[in-house]
Scaffold this motif. Sequence first.
Motif, PDB file in Angstrom:
ATOM      1  N   ALA A 371       0.832  -1.212   0.000  1.00  0.00           N
ATOM      2  CA  ALA A 371       0.000   0.000   0.000  1.00  0.00           C
ATOM      3  C   ALA A 371       0.866   1.262   0.000  1.00  0.00           C
ATOM      4  CB  ALA A 371      -0.930  -0.009   1.208  1.00  0.00           C
ATOM      5  N   ALA A 372       1.969   1.237   0.757  1.00  0.00           N
ATOM      6  CA  ALA A 372       2.874   2.392   0.778  1.00  0.00           C
ATOM      7  C   ALA A 372       3.531   2.597  -0.581  1.00  0.00           C
ATOM      8  CB  ALA A 372       3.933   2.192   1.856  1.00  0.00           C
ATOM      9  N   ILE A 373       3.955   1.517  -1.222  1.00  0.00           N
ATOM     10  CA  ILE A 373       4.579   1.621  -2.539  1.00  0.00           C
ATOM     11  C   ILE A 373       3.585   2.159  -3.568  1.00  0.00           C
ATOM     12  CG2 ILE A 373       5.615   0.292  -4.414  1.00  0.00           C
ATOM     13  CD1 ILE A 373       6.817  -1.546  -2.293  1.00  0.00           C
ATOM     14  N   MET A 374       2.353   1.668  -3.506  1.00  0.00           N
ATOM     15  CA  MET A 374       1.333   2.151  -4.439  1.00  0.00           C
ATOM     16  C   MET A 374       1.043   3.630  -4.230  1.00  0.00           C
ATOM     17  SD  MET A 374       0.428  -0.290  -6.494  1.00  0.00           S
ATOM     18  CE  MET A 374      -1.176   0.226  -7.092  1.00  0.00           C
ATOM     19  N   LEU A 375       1.031   4.078  -2.980  1.00  0.00           N
ATOM     20  CA  LEU A 375       0.807   5.498  -2.692  1.00  0.00           C
ATOM     21  C   LEU A 375       1.930   6.352  -3.283  1.00  0.00           C
ATOM     22  CD1 LEU A 375      -0.734   7.768  -1.218  1.00  0.00           C
ATOM     23  CD2 LEU A 375       0.669   7.264   0.799  1.00  0.00           C
ATOM     24  N   ILE A 376       3.176   5.919  -3.118  1.00  0.00           N
ATOM     25  CA  ILE A 376       4.302   6.675  -3.658  1.00  0.00           C
ATOM     26  C   ILE A 376       4.266   6.692  -5.182  1.00  0.00           C
ATOM     27  CG2 ILE A 376       6.816   6.707  -3.833  1.00  0.00           C
ATOM     28  CD1 ILE A 376       6.921   5.591  -0.997  1.00  0.00           C
ATOM     29  N   LEU A 377       3.959   5.555  -5.777  1.00  0.00           N
ATOM     30  CA  LEU A 377       3.866   5.512  -7.238  1.00  0.00           C
ATOM     31  C   LEU A 377       2.766   6.431  -7.757  1.00  0.00           C
ATOM     32  CD1 LEU A 377       4.308   1.679  -7.943  1.00  0.00           C
ATOM     33  CD2 LEU A 377       5.972   3.501  -8.345  1.00  0.00           C
ATOM     34  N   ARG A 378       1.620   6.437  -7.069  1.00  0.00           N
ATOM     35  CA  ARG A 378       0.492   7.239  -7.530  1.00  0.00           C
ATOM     36  C   ARG A 378       0.748   8.735  -7.346  1.00  0.00           C
ATOM     37  NH1 ARG A 378      -2.932   5.016  -4.629  1.00  0.00           N
ATOM     38  NH2 ARG A 378      -3.144   6.536  -2.958  1.00  0.00           N
ATOM     39  N   GLU A 379       1.334   9.109  -6.218  1.00  0.00           N
ATOM     40  CA  GLU A 379       1.475  10.527  -5.902  1.00  0.00           C
ATOM     41  C   GLU A 379       2.774  11.138  -6.417  1.00  0.00           C
ATOM     42  OE1 GLU A 379      -0.756  12.451  -4.588  1.00  0.00           O
ATOM     43  OE2 GLU A 379      -2.207  10.816  -4.358  1.00  0.00           O
ATOM     44  N   VAL A 380       3.767  10.325  -6.719  1.00  0.00           N
ATOM     45  CA  VAL A 380       5.056  10.867  -7.155  1.00  0.00           C
ATOM     46  C   VAL A 380       5.332  10.522  -8.613  1.00  0.00           C
ATOM     47  CG1 VAL A 380       7.540  10.880  -6.748  1.00  0.00           C
ATOM     48  CG2 VAL A 380       5.964  10.758  -4.805  1.00  0.00           C
ATOM     49  N   VAL A 381       5.392   9.232  -8.907  1.00  0.00           N
ATOM     50  CA  VAL A 381       5.800   8.813 -10.245  1.00  0.00           C
ATOM     51  C   VAL A 381       4.733   9.167 -11.285  1.00  0.00           C
ATOM     52  CG1 VAL A 381       6.483   6.841 -11.674  1.00  0.00           C
ATOM     53  CG2 VAL A 381       7.207   6.975  -9.269  1.00  0.00           C
ATOM     54  N   VAL A 382       3.484   8.806 -10.989  1.00  0.00           N
ATOM     55  CA  VAL A 382       2.426   9.049 -11.969  1.00  0.00           C
ATOM     56  C   VAL A 382       2.207  10.542 -12.196  1.00  0.00           C
ATOM     57  CG1 VAL A 382      -0.026   8.696 -12.465  1.00  0.00           C
ATOM     58  CG2 VAL A 382       1.313   6.850 -11.453  1.00  0.00           C
ATOM     59  N   ARG A 383       2.224  11.329 -11.134  1.00  0.00           N
ATOM     60  CA  ARG A 383       2.036  12.779 -11.296  1.00  0.00           C
ATOM     61  C   ARG A 383       3.184  13.406 -12.065  1.00  0.00           C
ATOM     62  NH1 ARG A 383      -0.723  15.873  -6.216  1.00  0.00           N
ATOM     63  NH2 ARG A 383      -2.636  14.631  -6.111  1.00  0.00           N
ATOM     64  N   ARG A 384       4.380  12.889 -11.884  1.00  0.00           N
ATOM     65  CA  ARG A 384       5.519  13.424 -12.624  1.00  0.00           C
ATOM     66  C   ARG A 384       5.383  13.079 -14.101  1.00  0.00           C
ATOM     67  NH1 ARG A 384      11.131  12.072 -10.013  1.00  0.00           N
ATOM     68  NH2 ARG A 384      10.144  13.401  -8.420  1.00  0.00           N
ATOM     69  N   ASP A 386       2.514  12.598 -15.644  1.00  0.00           N
ATOM     70  CA  ASP A 386       1.400  13.379 -16.179  1.00  0.00           C
ATOM     71  C   ASP A 386       1.793  14.838 -16.446  1.00  0.00           C
ATOM     72  OD1 ASP A 386      -0.183  11.141 -16.039  1.00  0.00           O
ATOM     73  OD2 ASP A 386      -1.095  11.687 -14.119  1.00  0.00           O
ATOM     74  N   ALA A 387       2.765  15.335 -15.692  1.00  0.00           N
ATOM     75  CA  ALA A 387       3.166  16.735 -15.868  1.00  0.00           C
ATOM     76  C   ALA A 387       4.010  16.947 -17.106  1.00  0.00           C
ATOM     77  CB  ALA A 387       3.933  17.209 -14.630  1.00  0.00           C
ATOM     78  N   ARG A 388       4.527  15.891 -17.712  1.00  0.00           N
ATOM     79  CA  ARG A 388       5.386  16.031 -18.889  1.00  0.00           C
ATOM     80  C   ARG A 388       4.559  16.248 -20.142  1.00  0.00           C
ATOM     81  NH1 ARG A 388      10.145  11.453 -18.041  1.00  0.00           N
ATOM     82  NH2 ARG A 388      11.051  12.383 -16.183  1.00  0.00           N
TER      83      ARG A 388
END
Length: 388
Positions: A371-384, A386-388
Motif C-alpha cells: 500500500a505504501a509503494i502504491m501510494l508513492i507511485l500514484r502521488e510521485v511517479v504518476v504525477r511526474r 502526467d506533468a510532462r
Amino acid sequence: MSEGPQDAKAAAPQARTATGHAETAGEHVDERQLGPQEEYGTQGAPFERRSPFYLGFFGALGALLAYFLWSAIMGIGSTLILIVVSLFLAAGLNPSVEALERRGLRRSWAVTAVITAFLAAVALFVVAIVPVITDQVTAITKSAPEWLEQLQKNRQIQKLDDEYDIISKIQDYVANGDFVSGIFGGVLGVGLKILGALFNAFIILVLTLYFLSSLEKTKQAFYRLAPASRRSRVALLGDQIIRNVGGYVSGAFIVALCAGISTLVFLFIVGLGQYAVALAFVVALLDVIPMIGATLGAVVVTAIATATDIKTGIFCAIFFLIYQQVENYLIYPRVMSKSVDLPGAVIVIAALIGAGLLGVVGALLAIPTAAAIMLILREVVVRRQDAR
C-alpha cells in the motif's frame, strides 16, 4: 630598458641551468626562489578514469563493499525483523493515541494511557487466558491417540493403514512425545525455543513502547533528511503511510478478534467447550496471516471436531465456509477500506512475495508495504509523468 617577454622566456631556461650548475658546484641556492613545479617536478596529467585498471579496481572495491554490507545486514537480520515488527505495532497503536489527542489529551498522557491499557491487556491475557489454553492443549494432546483409533474405522483410511501402517506410527509418534521433540529438537530444544520466544516478545514489547512514545520525534528526524523544498510533501506522504500502516495493523487485529470470538461462540454451541478457548485462539492467531491464515485455522478446528464426532466436524466445515465468505466480503472490506485500498491481485502477489522472503512475518508486513509503494507511485511517479 626593461627586457621584453620574449627575453624573459629565453632567460628562464638559462636561470634553471645556472641553478643546477650552482647546486652541482656546492653553492647554496635559496629554495624560496624556486616554484613548486621546480622543487618537486612538473605535475603530470590526471589519471585516465576510463582506463580498464581504474574501472576494474574501483568496481571490484564497490562489489566487496556491497558484499560486506549485505553480510552485515544478513547477520543482524533477526534483529531487523524485531525492529520492523515493533515499528508496525507502534504504528498500529498510534491511531489510539491520536484519538485521545483529538479529545484534548496531551500526547505524553495519551501515550501513557495507551501503553498502560496495552500492558494491562497483555497481563490479563497471560494470567487469564494462557493457563486455559495450556490445559486445553494438553487435553487435545492426550485425546489425539484416541482420535487416531477412531479414524481406523474409516474404510479408506483402514486400507492405507493396512498397507503402510500409518495410524499406528502416528499414534506412537504423538503418544511418545516424539512430535514435540521432533519439532523443537528434544527437551533442551523446547526450553531454548520457549526462552527465545519470550525474549523476542519482551524485546518487541519494549521497542514498541519506545517507538510509540517517540514516534513524532522519529518522523521529524527522518523528514529532515529530505531537501527543504520537498520536506512538506515528504512529511504529508510519510504521515499518510504511517496512518495506512496503523489502520492495517489495528484492522487486522479487529478481523482476527471477530474470527476468534465467532469461533469461540460456535464451539460452545456445538459442544466443544472443553477445547473452545484454545481452538479459538489458534483461529484468531492464524487469521492474521493473509490469504491462507483463515483456511489453516478452519482446517485445524474441523480436523479436531471430526475426530471427536463426524457430525460436529461437518458443522464446523459448514460454519467456516460461511464465515469466511462473510469475512471476505463484509467484515474485511469495511475494516480495511480506509487503510488498505489495493486490488485483489496486488494483495495476493504482495503476500506471496512477503511470505517467500520473510515467512509469516513477511506475509504480515507485505500488504501495508505494498500500500505504501502504491501510494508513492500514484502521488510521485504518476504525477511526474502526467506533468510532462
